[in-house]
Scaffold this motif. Structure first.
Motif, PDB file in Angstrom:
ATOM      1  N   ILE A  26      14.748  12.802   7.610  1.00 44.74           N
ATOM      2  CA  ILE A  26      13.587  11.983   7.260  1.00 44.74           C
ATOM      3  C   ILE A  26      14.044  10.958   6.227  1.00 44.74           C
ATOM      4  O   ILE A  26      14.926  11.226   5.419  1.00 44.74           O
ATOM      5  CB  ILE A  26      12.376  12.802   6.738  1.00 44.74           C
ATOM      6  N   GLN A  27      13.440   9.793   6.303  1.00 41.53           N
ATOM      7  CA  GLN A  27      13.719   8.719   5.360  1.00 41.53           C
ATOM      8  C   GLN A  27      12.384   8.256   4.807  1.00 41.53           C
ATOM      9  O   GLN A  27      11.417   8.128   5.567  1.00 41.53           O
ATOM     10  CB  GLN A  27      14.419   7.552   6.044  1.00 41.53           C
ATOM     11  N   PHE A  28      12.342   8.028   3.496  1.00 36.35           N
ATOM     12  CA  PHE A  28      11.119   7.485   2.921  1.00 36.35           C
ATOM     13  C   PHE A  28      11.452   6.548   1.768  1.00 36.35           C
ATOM     14  O   PHE A  28      12.475   6.690   1.117  1.00 36.35           O
ATOM     15  CB  PHE A  28      10.154   8.593   2.485  1.00 36.35           C
ATOM     16  N   ARG A  29      10.570   5.558   1.589  1.00 38.39           N
ATOM     17  CA  ARG A  29      10.760   4.569   0.535  1.00 38.39           C
ATOM     18  C   ARG A  29       9.635   4.702  -0.482  1.00 38.39           C
ATOM     19  O   ARG A  29       8.462   4.729  -0.132  1.00 38.39           O
ATOM     20  CB  ARG A  29      10.783   3.158   1.108  1.00 38.39           C
ATOM     21  N   THR A  30      10.027   4.773  -1.745  1.00 38.06           N
ATOM     22  CA  THR A  30       9.060   4.870  -2.840  1.00 38.06           C
ATOM     23  C   THR A  30       8.713   3.461  -3.333  1.00 38.06           C
ATOM     24  O   THR A  30       9.428   2.497  -3.034  1.00 38.06           O
ATOM     25  CB  THR A  30       9.630   5.736  -3.973  1.00 38.06           C
ATOM     26  N   PRO A  31       7.630   3.302  -4.085  1.00 33.15           N
ATOM     27  CA  PRO A  31       7.205   1.976  -4.536  1.00 33.15           C
ATOM     28  C   PRO A  31       8.238   1.230  -5.381  1.00 33.15           C
ATOM     29  O   PRO A  31       8.192   0.007  -5.467  1.00 33.15           O
ATOM     30  CB  PRO A  31       5.942   2.261  -5.347  1.00 33.15           C
ATOM     31  N   GLY A  89       4.983  12.630  -4.518  1.00 31.20           N
ATOM     32  CA  GLY A  89       4.720  11.384  -5.206  1.00 31.20           C
ATOM     33  C   GLY A  89       4.320  10.278  -4.243  1.00 31.20           C
ATOM     34  O   GLY A  89       4.105  10.513  -3.050  1.00 31.20           O
ATOM     35  N   PRO A  90       4.249   9.059  -4.761  1.00 30.34           N
ATOM     36  CA  PRO A  90       3.832   7.932  -3.924  1.00 30.34           C
ATOM     37  C   PRO A  90       4.934   7.512  -2.958  1.00 30.34           C
ATOM     38  O   PRO A  90       6.124   7.693  -3.237  1.00 30.34           O
ATOM     39  CB  PRO A  90       3.535   6.828  -4.938  1.00 30.34           C
ATOM     40  N   CYS A  91       4.526   6.966  -1.841  1.00 31.69           N
ATOM     41  CA  CYS A  91       5.461   6.568  -0.793  1.00 31.69           C
ATOM     42  C   CYS A  91       4.888   5.352  -0.059  1.00 31.69           C
ATOM     43  O   CYS A  91       3.670   5.245   0.107  1.00 31.69           O
ATOM     44  CB  CYS A  91       5.648   7.737   0.168  1.00 31.69           C
ATOM     45  N   GLU A  92       5.764   4.451   0.371  1.00 27.40           N
ATOM     46  CA  GLU A  92       5.335   3.280   1.140  1.00 27.40           C
ATOM     47  C   GLU A  92       5.450   3.519   2.644  1.00 27.40           C
ATOM     48  O   GLU A  92       4.593   3.107   3.409  1.00 27.40           O
ATOM     49  CB  GLU A  92       6.175   2.057   0.762  1.00 27.40           C
ATOM     50  N   ILE A  93       6.542   4.149   3.074  1.00 26.61           N
ATOM     51  CA  ILE A  93       6.771   4.427   4.491  1.00 26.61           C
ATOM     52  C   ILE A  93       7.653   5.660   4.607  1.00 26.61           C
ATOM     53  O   ILE A  93       8.520   5.890   3.764  1.00 26.61           O
ATOM     54  CB  ILE A  93       7.418   3.231   5.232  1.00 26.61           C
ATOM     55  N   MET A  94       7.394   6.459   5.650  1.00 27.82           N
ATOM     56  CA  MET A  94       8.218   7.628   5.917  1.00 27.82           C
ATOM     57  C   MET A  94       8.523   7.661   7.404  1.00 27.82           C
ATOM     58  O   MET A  94       7.626   7.518   8.237  1.00 27.82           O
ATOM     59  CB  MET A  94       7.517   8.914   5.528  1.00 27.82           C
ATOM     60  N   ASN A 142       0.830  -1.195   0.000  1.00 31.56           N
ATOM     61  CA  ASN A 142       0.000   0.000   0.000  1.00 31.56           C
ATOM     62  C   ASN A 142       0.865   1.246   0.000  1.00 31.56           C
ATOM     63  O   ASN A 142       1.943   1.271   0.583  1.00 31.56           O
ATOM     64  CB  ASN A 142      -0.899   0.026   1.237  1.00 31.56           C
ATOM     65  N   THR A 143       0.373   2.302  -0.636  1.00 32.98           N
ATOM     66  CA  THR A 143       1.111   3.555  -0.694  1.00 32.98           C
ATOM     67  C   THR A 143       0.219   4.710  -0.256  1.00 32.98           C
ATOM     68  O   THR A 143      -1.001   4.582  -0.152  1.00 32.98           O
ATOM     69  CB  THR A 143       1.629   3.846  -2.116  1.00 32.98           C
TER      70      THR A 143
END
Length: 137
Positions: free
Chosen positions: A50-55, A18-23, A2-3
């Motif tokens: 901050i750290q975030f992962r995209t799809p 944009g889309p992100c999975e977790i921040m 999920n994003t």
């Protein structure tokens, strides 16, 4: 996976949208994280990373100043004074800012001036830490 939609806004630009999975972000009470369909909230974000992962599986890092984060209807808005990728940081300028802030804190100041100096020191140290962790390898 999920994003949700992430938008990181600094004073001078939109850092990411944009889309992100977790921040993950530095909150007032410590490290916090947001995932898809997180409960609505508004809270402060502290100086730090901050750290975030995209799809596509890419992990992104930003060194940010303090600001606000709003989570509402699967959309996250981060509003900060500054946001920089570690490779955008000028380590010499950050070191000079750190030294200036330390020097100012040694002088007799009003309580407001002290808090401004302390905030400047926090920003400089976060920038140096992010640069050293990701760029100086």
């Amino acid at each position: 996976m999920n994003t949700f939609t992430l938008k990181v806004i600094a004073c001078d630009r939109v850092f990411y949208e944009g889309p992100c999975e977790i921040m993950k972000f530095p909150g007032y009470d410590g490290q916090m994280a947001v995932m898809a369909h997180h409960e609505n909230m508004t809270t402060s974000i502290e100086v730090g990373e901050i750290q975030f992962r995209t799809p596509d599986g890419v992990n992104h890092v930003a060194i940010v100043s303090d600001g606000l984060i709003q989570v509402k209807n699967n959309q996250v808005n981060v509003i900060v004074y500054s946001a920089e990728r570690p490779d955008e940081i000028d380590a010499f300028r950050a070191q000079a800012a750190k030294e200036r802030a330390l020097e100012q804190m040694q002088q007799k100041q009003s309580i407001i001036e002290y808090h401004i100096s302390r905030a400047s020191l926090s920003r400089a140290m976060a920038r140096l830490s992010g640069h050293d962790r990701y760029v100086s390898k």
